[in-house]
Motif scaffolding. Structure first.
Motif, mmCIF file in Angstrom:
data_model
loop_
_atom_site.group_PDB
_atom_site.id
_atom_site.type_symbol
_atom_site.label_atom_id
_atom_site.label_comp_id
_atom_site.label_asym_id
_atom_site.label_seq_id
_atom_site.Cartn_x
_atom_site.Cartn_y
_atom_site.Cartn_z
ATOM 1 N N ASP A 77 -7.002 -44.477 9.463
ATOM 2 C CA ASP A 77 -7.723 -43.306 8.668
ATOM 3 C C ASP A 77 -6.488 -42.641 7.854
ATOM 4 O O ASP A 77 -7.110 -41.643 7.053
ATOM 5 C CB ASP A 77 -7.811 -42.283 10.038
ATOM 6 N N GLU A 78 -5.634 -43.489 7.605
ATOM 7 C CA GLU A 78 -4.924 -42.979 6.441
ATOM 8 C C GLU A 78 -4.979 -43.949 5.062
ATOM 9 O O GLU A 78 -4.810 -43.551 4.075
ATOM 10 C CB GLU A 78 -3.320 -43.342 6.803
ATOM 11 N N LEU A 79 -5.945 -44.700 5.393
ATOM 12 C CA LEU A 79 -6.428 -45.559 4.099
ATOM 13 C C LEU A 79 -7.614 -45.060 3.489
ATOM 14 O O LEU A 79 -8.385 -44.700 4.156
ATOM 15 C CB LEU A 79 -6.426 -47.093 4.583
ATOM 16 N N PHE A 80 -7.785 -45.715 2.174
ATOM 17 C CA PHE A 80 -8.901 -45.427 1.555
ATOM 18 C C PHE A 80 -9.503 -46.446 0.817
ATOM 19 O O PHE A 80 -8.525 -46.956 -0.041
ATOM 20 C CB PHE A 80 -8.719 -44.105 0.378
ATOM 21 N N ILE A 81 -10.417 -47.249 1.425
ATOM 22 C CA ILE A 81 -10.753 -48.485 0.756
ATOM 23 C C ILE A 81 -12.064 -48.591 0.201
ATOM 24 O O ILE A 81 -13.091 -48.259 0.777
ATOM 25 C CB ILE A 81 -10.878 -49.552 1.853
ATOM 26 N N THR A 82 -11.942 -49.089 -0.969
ATOM 27 C CA THR A 82 -13.408 -49.041 -1.916
ATOM 28 C C THR A 82 -13.793 -50.539 -1.860
ATOM 29 O O THR A 82 -12.948 -51.451 -2.217
ATOM 30 C CB THR A 82 -12.930 -48.465 -3.471
ATOM 31 N N THR A 83 -15.035 -50.684 -2.082
ATOM 32 C CA THR A 83 -15.581 -52.097 -2.276
ATOM 33 C C THR A 83 -16.998 -51.572 -3.147
ATOM 34 O O THR A 83 -17.410 -50.623 -3.414
ATOM 35 C CB THR A 83 -15.854 -52.849 -1.307
ATOM 36 N N LYS A 84 -17.425 -52.656 -3.826
ATOM 37 C CA LYS A 84 -18.582 -52.443 -4.909
ATOM 38 C C LYS A 84 -19.786 -53.656 -4.407
ATOM 39 O O LYS A 84 -19.462 -54.875 -3.851
ATOM 40 C CB LYS A 84 -18.013 -52.826 -6.184
ATOM 41 N N VAL A 85 -21.098 -53.104 -4.732
ATOM 42 C CA VAL A 85 -22.067 -54.144 -4.751
ATOM 43 C C VAL A 85 -22.414 -54.714 -6.158
ATOM 44 O O VAL A 85 -22.759 -53.855 -7.001
ATOM 45 C CB VAL A 85 -23.424 -53.511 -4.013
#
Length: 323
Positions: A77-85
């Motif tokens: 919950d300290e991380l911010f992970i982004t991914t994309k389509v």
């Protein structure tokens, strides 16, 4: 967290979630290298990691993240992970499959932000990011409407696969169409942005609608064209002078300029010293006149033109209007 990490400000998104203003970009970070890069970045205080199925390295990124969680270096919950389509996954049901594919590769139950990578639906095939015909022309799927992709993103969020949803490389009209025809405003528009492409008009437009801008290619290095006669922003006299004045790298000045405009930044590097330097820049502030001096370097020069394989012929090519 490390001392550096606690100093990294957050941006509060329009859905209430928070995103560290600086993250690590993982584009063109090859397998075998990226895993160690992410480990170094976590130790340096990075908590925001920008990923994508298209980068074909999410398995390695995920391994480093999971190891850091296992070793007690960081909590999920300290991380911010982004991914994309990617555009070959825009058809009905396919954005969900793409999101699940990324989650499987990352080894995570959810991401913090899911983005539509580009607004140009391509032929819906699983095994080719750039489907083309015999002449090398990109194959489009013009039956797909962006609003339908966006509504599936809304469902993906409801299903808990992502905390927030947004877009990437969209122009103002494309975003406006989503807002008018759905119940969700994108939290982020991730676009190319650097001193040669300040995106001031798009930034102001997005801010007026509660949308944060994230800058990729903040040093104007990644894209589809390489103008050999274009001076790197790192070699611009005003940038070099400010770097000398504040005792930081030229890259740090370019990144600091973005954060002071309220823009999140995702620089990438494979060098430990640069990884640290790119995030350790909250002990000084540029003056208003210095921010303006960098703004004035803008010449609307785009490195990522999105023209390969004739994609600029797509009806949704985002750069057909000023912003």
């Amino acid at each position: 967290m490390s001392g550096i990490a606690t100093k990294v400000p957050f941006l509060t998104l329009n859905d209430g979630n928070r995103m560290p203003i600086i993250g690590l970009g993982t584009y063109e970070a090859p397998p075998g290298v990226v895993e160690n890069v992410v480990r170094v970045a976590i130790d340096a205080g990075y908590r925001h990691f920008d990923c994508a199925d298209f980068y074909e390295n999410e398995h390695e990124v995920g391994q480093a993240i999971r190891d850091a969680i296992r070793d007690g270096k960081v909590k999920r919950d300290e991380l911010f992970i982004t991914t994309k389509v990617w555009p070959n996954w825009h058809g009905k049901g396919r954005p969900t499959l793409s999101a699940k594919r990324s989650l499987k590769n990352l080894g995570l139950p959810y991401v913090d932000l899911l983005l539509i990578h580009w607004p140009t639906p391509l032929k819906q095939v699983d095994d080719n990011f750039y489907p083309t015909d015999a002449t090398g022309q990109a194959l489009f799927d013009n039956t797909i409407e962006l609003i339908d992709v966006w509504k599936e993103f809304e469902q993906i969020k409801k299903d808990g696969l992502t905390r927030s949803i947004g877009v990437s490389n969209f122009n103002s009209q494309q975003i406006e169409d989503l807002i008018k025809n759905s119940s969700t405003v994108p939290v982020v528009n991730q676009v190319e942005c650097h001193p040669y492409l300040s995106q001031e008009k798009l930034l102001n437009w997005c801010e007026s609608r509660g949308i944060k801008l994230t800058a990729y290619s903040p040093l104007a290095r990644s894209g589809t064209v390489e103008e050999k006669n274009t001076t790197s922003p790192l070699d611009i006299p005003v940038i070099k002078q400010l770097a000398s004045k504040y005792g930081v790298s030229a890259a740090a000045i370019c990144i600091k300029w973005q954060t002071q405009r309220g823009v999140s930044v995702i620089p990438k590097s494979a060098t430990k010293e640069r990884i640290i330097a790119n995030i350790d820049l909250f002990n000084f502030n540029l003056t208003d006149s210095e921010v303006k001096a960098i703004n004035d370097l803008n010449r609307d020069w785009r490195n990522n033109t999105w023209t390969q394989f004739g994609i600029n012929k797509h009806r949704n090519w985002p750069f057909a209007i000023p912003f």
